[in-house]
Every structure is written in structure tokens, then in C-alpha cells.
Design an enzyme around this catalytic site. Structure first.
Site, PDB file in Angstrom:
ATOM      1  CG  ASP A 339      -5.111   9.990  -2.817  1.00 48.35           C
ATOM      2  OD1 ASP A 339      -5.876   9.076  -3.161  1.00 48.35           O
ATOM      3  OD2 ASP A 339      -3.868   9.866  -2.770  1.00 48.35           O
ATOM      4  CG  ASP A 535       0.334  11.089  -3.050  1.00 47.77           C
ATOM      5  OD1 ASP A 535       1.290  10.336  -2.866  1.00 47.77           O
ATOM      6  OD2 ASP A 535      -0.832  10.663  -3.192  1.00 47.77           O
ATOM      7  CG  ASP A 539      -4.460  11.960  -6.280  1.00 49.41           C
ATOM      8  OD1 ASP A 539      -5.514  11.298  -6.355  1.00 49.41           O
ATOM      9  OD2 ASP A 539      -3.549  11.693  -5.482  1.00 49.41           O
TER      10      ASP A 539
END
Length: 644
Positions: A339, A535, A539
Site C-alpha cells: 500500500d 496499514d 487494507d
């Protein structure tokens, strides 16, 4: 290599963490292990002082204290048709030792086995069912506009497509829909992971799970609750956990082949020579010695302990690994997916550049001051970053006529001067000429007294060790790195290019990230594993779907941490290099232990079948080899050599 399958079906020491309180179960196991050890020592003393016969009941008491659960598990496995399981071999070998009078051996083997299982449990038993923060995405109610024009607070399940709902400032968006009336700013961080709120106006789509931050909006529902974005995220997490690829259990596979072979051989050794020689006692005793030698104690203790030591070493490095199967899987990582915001970047917006137009009547410092005063009443991350960059106390009495313009910016009178701070759209609406910024980031254009003054560039900061992490992982053998983000393509490409990432995919929602990961999973080889690091709450589905999910622990969301398999406690991406190196070392030590244990056992098994191996040799081949393998496993406690 780890006994994952074994833990799914129950624990050999008679404890099941799926039922009852985990802490209480662990306490009971510790008590049984300590009590069995005390009784065992007492049996040794009794045997030395009062004789072997008197000590027998004490040995049996110690054996049952620690081994009853294993015997029960072996019986249940047989009843379910799994005859040659790990517990069955442990049961028959230890009972065989009792039959031939080796009581101390029987207790020691069973106690060491249960200790190994307990150590394994400490590393593996991390519940990932509670996704508390994700559940906050699920709205409690929706404000439905009825046919007579009145509002009614209803359950989101009862709202149908084309119904109109009202979403007030501070409320969650309960269902997906299109804005029918009103303008506002939506906090989409729980879905996209991006900190910058998104402006919406009539005709724009809104997704459930977002939070309405400013104005009142009316939304025409386009999807029922079960098909809404928030519901799909929850469903993705639940389904992804079930579809996660699992490490093959070497010990279970080995035991299912090894156990029936040694049992048949022991039976043949007891019967065939006895029929020929007539010496039944000698050959039955030899067969039972054969079974004691065959006990896989060295494997069932040392292999889990190798991983347990590796997990302990990882924790010292700030890496929490939730299961030994994930530590093993890290060694085979071929694709690393990241990410962006909060993972590769800080997730903190800061002023990067202040550019003053050459015709402006203000300096850069004055422009920043005026913009900071104009933005001082806003909690928007962009506004906060401008105020922080100014860094001085703001006298709000000098700020008047503040007007928030949804989707564009803010106007205010600051110290008698009219100030506009916002995006290009606000300047275009009034036909003001300005120089467009071509730099990557969020641009706040500033106009003072009706004239363009310049712009302030705000952007997220790449983490200091992000580039090191990417290059280090490639050096460890990871062949492809990928970045997935909800941010725009320009920003994503700039970050990806700076870090040397192989593939960049931008503008993604959680379900899009899952789709990309599904595609990558289909591309990888059978042996390769896919790692995903993220995080945010958004996600969590991808963390659960990936072979190895890695969450940022210091600032990551609770949902991401719960859904992940590995947690980086200090948010340093370079820790991933340590994790991969440690996993490779762990697998190497475990394989060494397996080869050594099997080689010794095969040699002693042959000797015992030929009558050259006594019970002392059997003890060495069992407990002795186990202790040597345990000492070998403890090598994994030393720190991993840092990357250069």
C-alpha cells in the site's frame, strides 16, 4: 513444515483454544507440565530408595498427568479414521516403553512432546477473528426520507434502491448512492487509506463506510445494504481468511507415511522371527524397542522450536509473526505488494514548496501567513499542514468573513485583506488568470485582494527506509515489487518511480486491491508466496487474502493489525528484509534438524531390528537426538545480520 494441520484439528496435549478461555487453557497446560515433572522426579527418587516395583504407580501417574490428552487425541483420531497420526505414534511408542518396563523413558518422551506442543502454541495461537475497527464501518442506521417528506431513522437493511436518505455532518454513509442534493466533504480514509477528504456535489457517487464531515447531503441509494461497499469489505475479510494458502505440514505428511511403515515393520519384527525361533519374548521386546526408536520426538519438538526461536528473534527486532507457518512462507516470497499511504509514505502531509507569482505584491512568507490565517478554522489535513508550516500563533480576531466553499477552498478577510486559498477550480470560476503548478502533490492556490499570488505545494513524505526496503527485498530474491493505492496516478507514479517499484496501480478501492492481488496470485509460481504490506482498515481484506499479510503496528489500524500475519511494530519497512532473512535461516535450520534426526533414526532402527541396539541406543535415538536438535534450533535465537 509446521504442524498447522495438527493445530486446526486439536492439540495433542489435550487443549483446544477454540473452546474456553485461552489464558485459562495455557495455565492448565503449565500446571500439568509442572505437576508431571514433579511426580516424575518423585518417581525417580522412589525407585532409587524403595525399588523399581514401588515406583511404577508413581511413573504411571506422571505419565497420565501429561499424556492423557495425547492418548485421548490418538483415540479420537483413530475413531475418525486417521489411524497413523502424530498422536497415535507418540501414544504407541510411549505405551510400548511402558510395556517393556522403560517407565522413565515413557514419561520423558511424553513430557518433552507436550512441552514442544506448548511452545508451538505460544507462537501460533493468535486469534484473528476480531476485526473490531472494521465493524465500525457497518452503519447503525439510515435517515430515510418517506413519501410524505418526513425523515425516519431506519435499519440500513430495510432501505431499497432509489430510496433517498439524508446524511448529516458527522454521520457515516450507510449505503452506496449518488448525491441528489447538497455539497459536502467526505472522509474516505477508512476505504481508500488516503487522508485527504473528497468533495462531493450533486451527481457524484458516495460509498458506504465514508464519514460526512461538513454539509448535509441527500443521497439516492444505488445498492442495497448487502451489496454496499462496507458489507463487501467485511465479506472479503471473512472469505479471504478461508482461502489463504497454507504451508504444507511436513511432519504430518511424514508421519502419515512413516508411522504405518514403522508400525507394520514392528509387527513383522515381533511375529515372523518369533514363529521361526519360538522366542516370542525376545522379539516382542526388540519390536517394542524398535517402536521407541521410531518415536518422532526430535522432529515434533525441534522443528517447532526452530520456528519458535525464529519468532522470538523476530520479536526482538520489532517484528511480530503470528504463526510459524507464516515465518516459513516468508522464505518463499516472490512478489511483494505494498500500500502507499502510511506504508511506503508517512501519511502526513507537509508543505513542500511555496511559489510566489512574479507579479504578486506579497512575499512567500506573507503568502503563507495569509493562507494560514484563512485556513486556521479548518480541521482539514491540508489546512492543518499550512498552519503547521506557518508555525506561529494565530490571532483569530484578525480573521473575519470566513466562507468554506465545498469542493474548492476557503475565502476570508485577513488583516483587512481578502484571501482565497483552494484549488484551481475556485480561480477558474471567477476567471482569474494563474500559473498552473506541474509538480506532484496537492496544490493550494492563493489569491490576495482579487489577484493571483502563487501556490503552496503540499505532499506526503516517503518513509526514510522505504527505498532501502525495496532494494533490500530484491537483493533477498524477491523478483517483483508492486504498489497499490487509492491515490491518483500522477502521485502514485512519482512515488513508485522514486522507490524503484516494478508495478504501480492507482485509484483503487479495497475490492480493486483484492482483484489486483488475485491477479498476482494467479501469476506466481506454485512455490512462490505473495506478501502484502499495508496499514489501513481498507487494507484488511488484502492482508487476509495475501499469502503473507504485513501490517504497520505503530500507526496502523487495529483492523489491519488483526487481519495481518506479520506486524512491523515500529513501522520500519526495512524490517521486512530482516524478516525474510530470518525466515530463510529458520527453514534452513529446520531442514538440518529433519535430515539429522531421520538419518540417526534410520541407522538405529536397522541396528535395533538386527538386535544390536539396546534400549540405551533407543533412548539416544529418541531423547538424545531430540536434545541435540533442540540445541541446534536455539542457534536461531541470535540476531540476523543486518543488510549493508
Amino acid at each position: 513444515i509446521m504442524a498447522q494441520e495438527h493445530h486446526e484439528h486439536g492439540h495433542g496435549c489435550g487443549h483446544d483454544h477454540s473452546c474456553g478461555d485461552e489464558a485459562r487453557e495455557r495455565k492448565n497446560i503449565i500446571i500439568r507440565l509442572i505437576l508431571a515433572a514433579v511426580v516424575f522426579i518423585a518417581a525417580l527418587i522412589v525407585e532409587h530408595t524403595a525399588g523399581h516395583t514401588i515406583a511404577i504407580p508413581v511413573y504411571i501417574a506422571s505419565y497420565l498427568t501429561v499424556g492423557f490428552g495425547v492418548l485421548k487425541e490418538a483415540f479420537e483420531s483413530i475413531r475418525e479414521g486417521d489411524v497413523f497420526g502424530e498422536e497415535f505414534l507418540m501414544a504407541i511408542a510411549s505405551l510400548g516403553a511402558l510395556i517393556i518396563g522403560q517407565y522413565a523413558e515413557a514419561v520423558a518422551v511424553m513430557w518433552l512432546y507436550c512441552l514442544g506442543e506448548f511452545l508451538q502454541d505460544l507462537a501460533v495461537d493468535k486469534s484473528r477473528e476480531s476485526i473490531g475497527e472494521l465493524m465500525d464501518l457497518r452503519p447503525d442506521y439510515a435517515n430515510l426520507i418517506k413519501e410524505d417528506g418526513t425523515e425516519e431513522k431506519v435499519d440500513p437493511d430495510t432501505v431499497r434502491v432509489k430510496d433517498v436518505i439524508v446524511i448529516k455532518p458527522g454521520e457515516k454513509v450507510p449505503l452506496d448512492g449518488t448525491v441528489a442534493e447538497g455539497e459536502s466533504m467526505l472522509d474516505t480514509s477508512s476505504l481508500t487509506g488516503e487522508a485527504v477528504p473528497r468533495s462531493v456535489r450533486p451527481g457524484d457517487d458516495v460509498l458506504s463506510g465514508c464519514i460526512n464531515t461538513t454539509g448535509l447531503i441527500k443521497v439516492e441509494v444505488t445498492k442495497e445494504f448487502g451489496e454496499s461497499t462496507a458489507s463487501r469489505i467485511l465479506e472479503l475479510v471473512e472469505n479471504a481468511g478461508e482461502r489463504k494458502s497454507k504451508s504444507e505440514n511436513f511432519i504430518s505428511k511424514f508421519a502419515h507415511v512413516y508411522t504405518p511403515i514403522v508400525c507394520v515393520l514392528a509387527l513383522v519384527l515381533a511375529i515372523v522371527p518369533s514363529l521361526i525361533t519360538g522366542n516370542w519374548i525376545q522379539w516382542i521386546e526388540r519390536a517394542l524397542t524398535f517402536l521407541v526408536v521410531s518415536c518422532p520426538c526430535a522432529l515434533v519438538i525441534s522443528v517447532p522450536l526452530s520456528f519458535f526461536a525464529g519468532i522470538g528473534c523476530a520479536s526482538k527486532e520489532g517484528i511480530l509473526v503470528k504463526g510459524s507457518n507464516y515465518l516459513e512462507a516468508l522464505a518463499d516470497t516472490g512478489i511483494a505488494v505494498f500500500d502507499k499511504t502510511g506504508t511506503l509514505t508517512e501519511g502526513i502531509f507537509e508543505v513542500r514548496n511555496i511559489a510566489v507569482d512574479e507579479k504578486a505584491a506579497v512575499t512567500g512568507e506573507e503568502m503563507l501567513e495569509l493562507a494560514a490565517y484563512a485556513e486556521s478554522n479548518s480541521s482539514h489535513p491540508i489546512a492543518v499542514s499550512i498552519v503547521n508550516a506557518y508555525g506561529k500563533d494565530i490571532d483569530k480576531q484578525k480573521v473575519k468573513e470566513v466562507m468554506e466553499m465545498a469542493g474548492t477552498g476557503v475565502t476570508a478577510t485577513v488583516k483587512g485583506r481578502h484571501v482565497y486559498a483552494g484549488n484551481a477550480g475556485g480561480l477558474e470560476e471567477v476567471g482569474m488568470a494563474f500559473s498552473k503548478c506541474e509538480e506532484v502533490g496537492t496544490v493550494v492556490y492563493v489569491a490576495v485582494d482579487g489577484k493571483y499570488a502563487g501556490y503552496i505545494l503540499i505532499s506526503d513524505r516517503i518513509k526514510e527506509d522505504a527505498a532501502e526496503a525495496i532494494s533490500g527485498l530484491k537483493a533477498c530474491g524477491i523478483r517483483k515489487t508492486v504498489m497499490l493505492t487509492g491515490d491518483n496516478t500522477v502521485v502514485a507514479d512519482a512515488v513508485g518511480g522514486e522507490l524503484g517499484i516494478d508495478e504501480v496501480h492507482a485509484g483503487l478501492l479495497p475490492e480493486d486491491k483484492v482483484s489486483e492481488v488475485e491477479r498476482l496470485l494467479g501469476e506466481k509460481s506454485e512455490k512462490e508466496k505473495l506478501l502484502f504490506a499495508g496499514d489501513g482498515v481498507n487494507d484488511a481484506p488484502v492482508l487476509a487474502r495475501a499469502d503473507i499479510g504485513v501490517a504497520m503496528g505503530a500507526f496502523g489500524s487495529d483492523a489491519a493489525i488483526e487481519a495481518a500475519d506479520v506486524v512491523i511494530m515500529d513501522d520500519k519497512q526495512s524490517r521486512l528484509i530482516t524478516a525474510v532473512k530470518l525466515s530463510k535461516r529458520t527453514v534452513s535450520i529446520a531442514k538440518q534438524n529433519i535430515i539429522f534426526a531421520i538419518a540417526v533414526k534410520v541407522i538405529v532402527l536397522i541396528l535395533s531390528a538386527c538386535g544390536y541396539a539396546t534400549m540405551w541406543a533407543a533412548v539416544f535415538a529418541d531423547v538424545g537426538v531430540a536434545l541435540l536438535c533442540i540445541l541446534s534450533s536455539l542457534r536461531n535465537m541470535k540476531p540476523v545480520q543486518k543488510a549493508k
